[in-house]
Design a protein around this motif. Structure first.
Motif, PDB file in Angstrom:
ATOM      1  N   ILE A   1       0.875  -1.170   0.000  1.00  0.00           N
ATOM      2  CA  ILE A   1       0.000   0.000   0.000  1.00  0.00           C
ATOM      3  C   ILE A   1       0.913   1.221   0.000  1.00  0.00           C
ATOM      4  O   ILE A   1       1.630   1.469   0.975  1.00  0.00           O
ATOM      5  CB  ILE A   1      -0.921  -0.001   1.242  1.00  0.00           C
TER       6      ILE A   1
ATOM      7  N   LEU B   1       0.469  -3.570  -6.317  1.00  0.00           N
ATOM      8  CA  LEU B   1      -0.084  -2.609  -5.364  1.00  0.00           C
ATOM      9  C   LEU B   1      -1.410  -3.135  -4.838  1.00  0.00           C
ATOM     10  O   LEU B   1      -2.217  -3.678  -5.603  1.00  0.00           O
ATOM     11  CB  LEU B   1      -0.311  -1.247  -6.023  1.00  0.00           C
ATOM     12  N   THR B   2      -1.637  -2.951  -3.549  1.00  0.00           N
ATOM     13  CA  THR B   2      -2.891  -3.393  -2.945  1.00  0.00           C
ATOM     14  C   THR B   2      -3.558  -2.237  -2.207  1.00  0.00           C
ATOM     15  O   THR B   2      -2.958  -1.191  -1.973  1.00  0.00           O
ATOM     16  CB  THR B   2      -2.653  -4.565  -1.966  1.00  0.00           C
ATOM     17  N   THR B   3      -4.813  -2.467  -1.842  1.00  0.00           N
ATOM     18  CA  THR B   3      -5.589  -1.461  -1.119  1.00  0.00           C
ATOM     19  C   THR B   3      -5.646  -1.831   0.364  1.00  0.00           C
ATOM     20  O   THR B   3      -5.266  -2.932   0.763  1.00  0.00           O
ATOM     21  CB  THR B   3      -7.030  -1.395  -1.660  1.00  0.00           C
ATOM     22  N   THR B   4      -6.198  -0.932   1.150  1.00  0.00           N
ATOM     23  CA  THR B   4      -6.346  -1.190   2.583  1.00  0.00           C
ATOM     24  C   THR B   4      -7.396  -2.275   2.860  1.00  0.00           C
ATOM     25  O   THR B   4      -7.488  -2.787   3.962  1.00  0.00           O
ATOM     26  CB  THR B   4      -6.754   0.092   3.333  1.00  0.00           C
ATOM     27  N   THR B   5      -8.184  -2.625   1.827  1.00  0.00           N
ATOM     28  CA  THR B   5      -9.203  -3.678   1.990  1.00  0.00           C
ATOM     29  C   THR B   5      -8.745  -5.008   1.401  1.00  0.00           C
ATOM     30  O   THR B   5      -9.554  -5.882   1.099  1.00  0.00           O
ATOM     31  CB  THR B   5     -10.542  -3.253   1.343  1.00  0.00           C
TER      32      THR B   5
ATOM     33  N   GLU C   1      -7.325  -5.881  -1.509  1.00  0.00           N
ATOM     34  CA  GLU C   1      -7.589  -6.163  -2.922  1.00  0.00           C
ATOM     35  C   GLU C   1      -6.462  -5.541  -3.737  1.00  0.00           C
ATOM     36  O   GLU C   1      -5.732  -4.687  -3.232  1.00  0.00           O
ATOM     37  CB  GLU C   1      -8.938  -5.564  -3.337  1.00  0.00           C
TER      38      GLU C   1
ATOM     39  N   ASP D   1      -4.901  -2.922  -6.159  1.00  0.00           N
ATOM     40  CA  ASP D   1      -5.233  -1.524  -6.469  1.00  0.00           C
ATOM     41  C   ASP D   1      -5.234  -1.379  -7.991  1.00  0.00           C
ATOM     42  O   ASP D   1      -4.253  -0.959  -8.604  1.00  0.00           O
ATOM     43  CB  ASP D   1      -4.216  -0.585  -5.813  1.00  0.00           C
TER      44      ASP D   1
ATOM     45  N   SER E   1      -6.768   0.495 -10.248  1.00  0.00           N
ATOM     46  CA  SER E   1      -6.619   1.782 -10.953  1.00  0.00           C
ATOM     47  C   SER E   1      -5.156   2.198 -11.039  1.00  0.00           C
ATOM     48  O   SER E   1      -4.683   2.663 -12.087  1.00  0.00           O
ATOM     49  CB  SER E   1      -7.452   2.882 -10.281  1.00  0.00           C
ATOM     50  N   LYS E   2      -4.406   1.986  -9.957  1.00  0.00           N
ATOM     51  CA  LYS E   2      -2.973   2.343  -9.978  1.00  0.00           C
ATOM     52  C   LYS E   2      -2.178   1.354 -10.848  1.00  0.00           C
ATOM     53  O   LYS E   2      -1.234   1.752 -11.544  1.00  0.00           O
ATOM     54  CB  LYS E   2      -2.411   2.384  -8.558  1.00  0.00           C
TER      55      LYS E   2
END
Length: 213
Positions: free
Chosen positions: A72, A100-104, A106, A108, A110-111
């Motif tokens: 993240i 890249l991952t999200t705080t949930t 998954e 990321d 879009s990035k």
């Protein structure tokens, strides 16, 4: 130069110039170039990338990871990642490796789309960040829709390829010919034949895939 015949790609994970040279001599078909393998691989210095590109004739993919830990990234870190991708593009390596991952928990997406577009025409491998998400099968489906993402590196959430083999097989089935799923996780020259017998992948990745470097 004679064309090499092989049924799968052996991608050696290397740290620095000498290991890259040794990997090619020992039969690697491709290199993933890293620094700091004790932190699971960080972006190598530009001078190292240039030296490896000059010394090796096999394709080179460079890990783009500004720090250890999770995947993240802050805006500042994302800017560093963009800059490092552009530098790799200017050097002319075959590809870059990031995730890249999200705080949930998954991917990321879009990035990843943004960075894949920036990386073009280089190939893009999404690394083991995919093993940290809640649903790697769903993540695989998302990546299949991004033009320019070629490969996914995974140990199927296992500590070893053997431990994660069932999930790896599921990911391979979902990906079909649209995305190359590259098993990793203690793939070595000693168990590669067994891994291929079980998984039948088109590429494998490991620090010891062609033996000690």
């Amino acid at each position: 130069m004679n064309q090499i015949n092989y049924s799968y790609i052996k991608e050696a994970c290397v740290e620095g110039l000498q290991q890259a040279i040794n990997a090619e001599k020992q039969g690697a078909n491709r290199i993933e170039l890293c620094a700091c393998l004790n932190l699971d691989g960080l972006t190598p210095k530009i001078r190292t990338i240039k030296a490896v590109k000059k010394a090796c004739s096999i394709p080179i993919r460079v890990i783009i990871r500004p720090r250890g830990g999770n995947f993240i990234y802050s805006k500042t870190e994302l800017d560093i990642i963009k800059s490092e991708i552009q530098q790799c593009k200017s050097i002319g390596v075959e590809g870059v490796v990031f995730g890249l991952t999200t705080t949930t928990a998954e991917l990321d997406i879009s990035k990843i789309e943004l960075l894949t577009e920036l990386a073009f025409p280089m190939k893009v491998t999404i690394h083991k960040a995919i093993d940290t998400v809640k649903d790697p099968i769903e993540a695989t489906k998302q990546l299949m829709k991004i033009k320019g993402v070629n490969t996914v590196l995974t140990s199927g959430k296992g500590n070893t390829w053997h431990e994660g083999k069932n999930l790896i097989k599921q990911m391979m089935k979902v990906a079909g010919d649209k995305l190359q799923i590259m098993p990793c996780g203690k793939v070595t020259n000693l168990n590669l034949a067994l891994a291929h017998e079980i998984l039948k992948a088109k590429a494998y990745h490991g620090k010891l895939i062609v033996g000690e470097l």
